[in-house]
Design a protein around this motif. Sequence first.
Motif, PDB file in Angstrom:
ATOM      1  N   UNK A 285       8.785   4.133  -3.394  1.00 50.70           N
ATOM      2  CA  UNK A 285       7.761   3.248  -3.933  1.00 50.70           C
ATOM      3  C   UNK A 285       8.323   1.901  -4.344  1.00 50.70           C
ATOM      4  N   UNK A 286       9.439   1.921  -5.044  1.00 50.94           N
ATOM      5  CA  UNK A 286      10.075   0.670  -5.460  1.00 50.94           C
ATOM      6  C   UNK A 286      10.559  -0.139  -4.264  1.00 50.94           C
ATOM      7  N   UNK A 287      11.117   0.540  -3.291  1.00 51.63           N
ATOM      8  CA  UNK A 287      11.568  -0.161  -2.087  1.00 51.63           C
ATOM      9  C   UNK A 287      10.397  -0.744  -1.298  1.00 51.63           C
ATOM     10  N   UNK A 288       9.280  -0.029  -1.271  1.00 52.43           N
ATOM     11  CA  UNK A 288       8.095  -0.547  -0.594  1.00 52.43           C
ATOM     12  C   UNK A 288       7.581  -1.819  -1.249  1.00 52.43           C
ATOM     13  N   UNK A 289       7.554  -1.832  -2.573  1.00 51.84           N
ATOM     14  CA  UNK A 289       7.104  -3.035  -3.280  1.00 51.84           C
ATOM     15  C   UNK A 289       8.106  -4.177  -3.118  1.00 51.84           C
ATOM     16  N   UNK A 290       9.391  -3.863  -3.109  1.00 51.15           N
ATOM     17  CA  UNK A 290      10.409  -4.891  -2.888  1.00 51.15           C
ATOM     18  C   UNK A 290      10.319  -5.451  -1.467  1.00 51.15           C
ATOM     19  N   UNK A 291      10.069  -4.580  -0.497  1.00 57.41           N
ATOM     20  CA  UNK A 291       9.903  -5.043   0.885  1.00 57.41           C
ATOM     21  C   UNK A 291       8.681  -5.936   1.006  1.00 57.41           C
TER      22      UNK A 291
ATOM     23  N   UNK B  48      -3.085  -1.679  -5.437  1.00 51.68           N
ATOM     24  CA  UNK B  48      -3.267  -0.705  -6.512  1.00 51.68           C
ATOM     25  C   UNK B  48      -4.709  -0.212  -6.552  1.00 51.68           C
ATOM     26  N   UNK B  49      -5.655  -1.121  -6.385  1.00 47.82           N
ATOM     27  CA  UNK B  49      -7.070  -0.727  -6.359  1.00 47.82           C
ATOM     28  C   UNK B  49      -7.345   0.158  -5.145  1.00 47.82           C
ATOM     29  N   UNK B  50      -6.798  -0.194  -3.992  1.00 49.03           N
ATOM     30  CA  UNK B  50      -7.033   0.588  -2.774  1.00 49.03           C
ATOM     31  C   UNK B  50      -6.483   2.008  -2.911  1.00 49.03           C
ATOM     32  N   UNK B  51      -5.291   2.150  -3.460  1.00 51.22           N
ATOM     33  CA  UNK B  51      -4.714   3.490  -3.649  1.00 51.22           C
ATOM     34  C   UNK B  51      -5.533   4.265  -4.677  1.00 51.22           C
ATOM     35  N   UNK B  52      -5.948   3.604  -5.738  1.00 49.37           N
ATOM     36  CA  UNK B  52      -6.788   4.270  -6.737  1.00 49.37           C
ATOM     37  C   UNK B  52      -8.109   4.742  -6.160  1.00 49.37           C
TER      38      UNK B  52
ATOM     39  N   UNK C 102       0.830  -1.213   0.000  1.00 51.11           N
ATOM     40  CA  UNK C 102       0.000   0.000   0.000  1.00 51.11           C
ATOM     41  C   UNK C 102       0.859   1.255   0.000  1.00 51.11           C
ATOM     42  N   UNK C 103       1.850   1.285   0.870  1.00 49.27           N
ATOM     43  CA  UNK C 103       2.739   2.444   0.937  1.00 49.27           C
ATOM     44  C   UNK C 103       3.516   2.608  -0.363  1.00 49.27           C
ATOM     45  N   UNK C 104       3.993   1.503  -0.918  1.00 48.76           N
ATOM     46  CA  UNK C 104       4.752   1.574  -2.167  1.00 48.76           C
ATOM     47  C   UNK C 104       3.941   2.163  -3.304  1.00 48.76           C
ATOM     48  N   UNK C 105       2.713   1.689  -3.472  1.00 46.59           N
ATOM     49  CA  UNK C 105       1.873   2.244  -4.537  1.00 46.59           C
ATOM     50  C   UNK C 105       1.466   3.685  -4.230  1.00 46.59           C
ATOM     51  N   UNK C 106       1.285   4.008  -2.964  1.00 45.35           N
ATOM     52  CA  UNK C 106       0.973   5.388  -2.604  1.00 45.35           C
ATOM     53  C   UNK C 106       2.114   6.328  -2.960  1.00 45.35           C
ATOM     54  N   UNK C 107       3.344   5.914  -2.656  1.00 44.26           N
ATOM     55  CA  UNK C 107       4.503   6.742  -2.996  1.00 44.26           C
ATOM     56  C   UNK C 107       4.669   6.872  -4.509  1.00 44.26           C
TER      57      UNK C 107
ATOM     58  N   UNK D 259       4.326 -17.596  -2.104  1.00 44.40           N
ATOM     59  CA  UNK D 259       4.637 -16.201  -1.795  1.00 44.40           C
ATOM     60  C   UNK D 259       4.456 -15.319  -3.029  1.00 44.40           C
ATOM     61  N   UNK D 260       4.883 -15.812  -4.189  1.00 43.70           N
ATOM     62  CA  UNK D 260       4.727 -15.033  -5.414  1.00 43.70           C
ATOM     63  C   UNK D 260       3.253 -14.826  -5.748  1.00 43.70           C
ATOM     64  N   UNK D 261       2.454 -15.852  -5.555  1.00 38.44           N
ATOM     65  CA  UNK D 261       1.024 -15.740  -5.813  1.00 38.44           C
ATOM     66  C   UNK D 261       0.369 -14.731  -4.871  1.00 38.44           C
ATOM     67  N   UNK D 262       0.691 -14.822  -3.600  1.00 36.72           N
ATOM     68  CA  UNK D 262       0.122 -13.891  -2.617  1.00 36.72           C
ATOM     69  C   UNK D 262       0.596 -12.473  -2.900  1.00 36.72           C
ATOM     70  N   UNK D 263       1.849 -12.330  -3.288  1.00 36.80           N
ATOM     71  CA  UNK D 263       2.384 -10.999  -3.571  1.00 36.80           C
ATOM     72  C   UNK D 263       1.663 -10.357  -4.752  1.00 36.80           C
ATOM     73  N   UNK D 264       1.430 -11.132  -5.807  1.00 35.56           N
ATOM     74  CA  UNK D 264       0.707 -10.595  -6.959  1.00 35.56           C
ATOM     75  C   UNK D 264      -0.720 -10.184  -6.582  1.00 35.56           C
ATOM     76  N   UNK D 265      -1.365 -10.962  -5.736  1.00 36.33           N
ATOM     77  CA  UNK D 265      -2.707 -10.585  -5.281  1.00 36.33           C
ATOM     78  C   UNK D 265      -2.651  -9.324  -4.421  1.00 36.33           C
ATOM     79  N   UNK D 266      -1.617  -9.201  -3.583  1.00 42.55           N
ATOM     80  CA  UNK D 266      -1.453  -7.994  -2.774  1.00 42.55           C
ATOM     81  C   UNK D 266      -1.206  -6.773  -3.654  1.00 42.55           C
ATOM     82  N   UNK D 267      -0.440  -6.946  -4.718  1.00 34.37           N
ATOM     83  CA  UNK D 267      -0.192  -5.831  -5.632  1.00 34.37           C
ATOM     84  C   UNK D 267      -1.497  -5.348  -6.261  1.00 34.37           C
ATOM     85  N   UNK D 268      -2.301  -6.283  -6.713  1.00 29.73           N
ATOM     86  CA  UNK D 268      -3.571  -5.903  -7.338  1.00 29.73           C
ATOM     87  C   UNK D 268      -4.482  -5.200  -6.336  1.00 29.73           C
ATOM     88  N   UNK D 269      -4.619  -5.760  -5.152  1.00 31.68           N
ATOM     89  CA  UNK D 269      -5.491  -5.163  -4.137  1.00 31.68           C
ATOM     90  C   UNK D 269      -4.976  -3.797  -3.693  1.00 31.68           C
TER      91      UNK D 269
END
Length: 109
Positions: free
Chosen positions: A51-57, A83-87, A16-21, A71-81
């Motif tokens: 932002x990049x560091x937040x997504x890497x973290x 991005x929608x939350x920040x939008x 969330x912080x990464x996409x916000x930044x 972990x990769x599957x959960x991370x991709x789902x977190x990225x989608x969620x």
Amino acid sequence: MSDPTLFFCGAALAALAGFGWLALAMDTHWEQVHGAAPRSAGAVRALRVAGCLGLAASLALCLMADHPSMAALVWLMLLAASAVAVGMALSTRPAWLRVLWPRGRSAAA
């Protein structure tokens, strides 16, 4: 401290912080959040790096919580969620993103 729930919660917050930044690094979203407050080129660069560091973290925390394939599957789902939350925050309550970069407040705010 082997509870994966804490790692996944941290990963969600980091995403969330990464996409916000990353959103605040864009002119349009900066104006939505901070109005006409000026920002320097260094601030844009810092926002992009943060932002990049937040997504890497977020990815690192997911990898600490579970085996890599899950972990990769959960991370991709977190990225989608995230991005929608920040939008959605930008479209309804853009001032909420001031928490991520409060230096942009103008004297009138």
